[in-house]
Scaffold this active site. Structure first.
Site, PDB file in Angstrom:
ATOM      1  N   ARG A 103       4.804  13.058  37.861  1.00 26.45           N
ATOM      2  CA  ARG A 103       3.822  14.147  37.711  1.00 26.45           C
ATOM      3  C   ARG A 103       4.644  15.418  37.484  1.00 26.45           C
ATOM      4  O   ARG A 103       5.356  15.874  38.374  1.00 26.45           O
ATOM      5  CB  ARG A 103       2.962  14.274  38.970  1.00 26.45           C
ATOM      6  N   HIS A 130      -3.765  13.622  31.590  1.00 18.29           N
ATOM      7  CA  HIS A 130      -3.838  12.858  32.850  1.00 18.29           C
ATOM      8  C   HIS A 130      -4.437  11.481  32.534  1.00 18.29           C
ATOM      9  O   HIS A 130      -5.553  11.171  32.932  1.00 18.29           O
ATOM     10  CB  HIS A 130      -4.714  13.624  33.854  1.00 18.29           C
ATOM     11  N   GLN A 133      -6.024   9.031  35.224  1.00  8.11           N
ATOM     12  CA  GLN A 133      -7.324   9.478  35.724  1.00  8.11           C
ATOM     13  C   GLN A 133      -8.451   8.995  34.811  1.00  8.11           C
ATOM     14  O   GLN A 133      -9.483   8.497  35.267  1.00  8.11           O
ATOM     15  CB  GLN A 133      -7.343  11.016  35.805  1.00  8.11           C
ATOM     16  N   ASP A 222     -14.026  19.767  36.606  1.00  6.95           N
ATOM     17  CA  ASP A 222     -12.698  19.858  37.230  1.00  6.95           C
ATOM     18  C   ASP A 222     -12.514  21.316  37.638  1.00  6.95           C
ATOM     19  O   ASP A 222     -13.290  22.193  37.207  1.00  6.95           O
ATOM     20  CB  ASP A 222     -11.632  19.411  36.204  1.00  6.95           C
ATOM     21  N   CYS A 262     -12.543  14.637  38.943  1.00 10.49           N
ATOM     22  CA  CYS A 262     -11.268  13.954  39.217  1.00 10.49           C
ATOM     23  C   CYS A 262     -10.769  14.231  40.624  1.00 10.49           C
ATOM     24  O   CYS A 262      -9.982  13.452  41.156  1.00 10.49           O
ATOM     25  CB  CYS A 262     -10.222  14.369  38.191  1.00 10.49           C
ATOM     26  N   ARG A 290      -8.767   4.952  40.954  1.00  5.94           N
ATOM     27  CA  ARG A 290      -7.422   5.351  40.516  1.00  5.94           C
ATOM     28  C   ARG A 290      -6.435   4.212  40.822  1.00  5.94           C
ATOM     29  O   ARG A 290      -5.626   3.838  39.979  1.00  5.94           O
ATOM     30  CB  ARG A 290      -6.977   6.626  41.255  1.00  5.94           C
TER      31      ARG A 290
HETATM   32  N1  NVA Z   1      -6.768  19.933  36.021  1.00  3.76           N
HETATM   33  C1  NVA Z   1      -6.304  19.655  37.374  1.00  3.76           C
HETATM   34  C2  NVA Z   1      -6.379  18.191  37.638  1.00  3.76           C
HETATM   35  C3  NVA Z   1      -5.959  17.776  39.026  1.00  3.76           C
HETATM   36  C4  NVA Z   1      -6.000  16.301  39.231  1.00  3.76           C
HETATM   37  C5  NVA Z   1      -4.896  20.179  37.553  1.00  3.76           C
HETATM   38  O1  NVA Z   1      -4.086  19.968  36.633  1.00  3.76           O
HETATM   39  O2  NVA Z   1      -4.622  20.803  38.560  1.00  3.76           O
HETATM   40  N1   CP Z   2      -7.136  13.435  40.670  1.00  2.00           N
HETATM   41  C1   CP Z   2      -5.852  13.576  41.051  1.00  2.00           C
HETATM   42  O1   CP Z   2      -4.902  13.341  40.292  1.00  2.00           O
HETATM   43  O2   CP Z   2      -5.690  13.943  42.354  1.00  2.00           O
HETATM   44  P1   CP Z   2      -4.329  14.440  43.030  1.00  2.00           P
HETATM   45  O3   CP Z   2      -3.930  15.717  42.339  1.00  2.00           O
HETATM   46  O4   CP Z   2      -4.662  14.641  44.475  1.00  2.00           O
HETATM   47  O5   CP Z   2      -3.286  13.378  42.825  1.00  2.00           O
END
Ligand code: NVA
Ligand code: CP
Length: 303
Positions: A103, A130, A133, A222, A262, A290
């Site tokens: 990540r 992502h 997801q 989101d 998500c 997930r």
């Molecule tokens: N758009 C959000 C998704 C988190 C799973 C982020 O990137 O923070």
């Molecule tokens: N939806 C998701 O990726 O959650 P986290 O950021 O908690 O991993």
């Protein structure tokens, strides 16, 4: 199958369906806590440059259940691209580990990590996309509706990484996808063009919530400010205020509409508390999936 799981568009429609089918099979095994150990004696390095609950827990739990060992490397451990070059980390980590989940902030770093890694790399979110997801989302809709036919998904909010992966799915599986948010927060042009060029799905940008949600099978949202943008949260709260998913919006679609997010959700901002708790909210099934979707992705990469 491609060597890595970086983008939904790296896969064919049939390969995506195979992953979803495998996810259903592996989920059944997990529910029965069957002895299923395709990753016996293997290790997964999980590199996190950003925070996480679901991604960390689901990858670690899934990989461990499937017989392997998962190693958590947090934002202060590796300093990918800062303490050490991405291409050096790729070669070092892949000599120890059979698979890497990462990540990262920069999508270019994700591409570089995969290019230099001898082991398969799974994208656990970048600023751009992502994909894990959205595979879990597709699995969840499939379970609730029984199919993905003639699906209309209306996404309310920022045209962010989640939207880009939805658009990539839409360029492989037919749907009508609407992205509804304030002007200036539309998704990336090249990714929009991917859907248009595919000729598979229809895509619409809207600034009008009432018409955007009309006939929607799914309303998805989101956070308005993603990880790395939290200093803009206050300003965005004003700009996005008309795009909140609340009970009135959910009731205005003219059909039974599912609510998805998500997570993590900022209740009272992009989604009202009552919507999160409503019977049509499938956010926790989505979070659960997930793990099952990712287990299938990882098993597919083994082949
Ligand atoms: N758009 C959000 C998704 C988190 C799973 C982020 O990137 O923070
Ligand atoms: N939806 C998701 O990726 O959650 P986290 O950021 O908690 O991993």
């Amino acid at each position: 199958m491609p060597k890595h799981f970086l983008h939904i568009t790296d896969y064919s429609k049939d390969q995506l369906w195979d992953i979803l089918q495998l996810a259903i099979e592996i989920k059944t095994k997990f529910k029965k806590r069957e002895d299923y150990k395709p990753f016996r004696n293997q290790s997964l390095a999980m590199i996190f440059a950003k925070p996480s609950a679901r991604t960390r827990i689901s990858f670690e739990t899934g990989f461990t259940w499937m017989g392997g060992h998962a190693l958590y490397l947090g934002p202060n451990d590796i300093g990918i691209g800062k303490r050490e070059a991405v291409k050096d980390i790729a070669r070092v980590v892949s000599r120890y580990n059979d698979m890497i989940m990462a990540r990262l902030f920069s999508h270019d770093h994700m591409i570089e990590l995969a290019a230099y890694s001898d082991s398969p790399v799974v994208n656990g979110l970048t600023d751009y996309n992502h994909p894990c997801q959205i595979m879990a989302d597709a699995l969840t809709i499939l379970e609730h509706r029984g199919n993905l036919d003639e699906l209309k998904v209306t996404y309310m909010g920022d045209g962010n990484n989640i939207v880009h992966s939805w658009l990539q799915l839409a360029s492989k599986l037919p749907m009508h996808f609407v992205c509804c948010g304030p002007e200036g927060f539309e998704p990336d042009d090249k990714t929009v063009k991917m859907v248009e060029d595919s000729g598979i799905s229809t895509f619409e940008i809207s600034h009008n919530p009432a018409s955007a949600v009309d006939g929607a099978d799914v309303i998805y949202t989101d956070v308005w400010a993603s990880m790395g943008q939290k200093d803009e949260a206050e300003e965005r709260e004003k700009l996005f205020a008309d795009y909140q998913v609340n009970e009135a919006l959910m009731a205005s679609t003219g059909k039974d509409t599912l609510f998805m997010h998500c997570l993590p959700a900022e209740r009272g901002r992009e989604v009202a508390d009552e919507v999160m708790e409503a019977p049509y909210s499938i956010v926790f099934d989505e979070a659960e999936n997930r793990m099952h979707a990712q287990n299938a992705i990882m098993v597919s990469l083994l082949k």
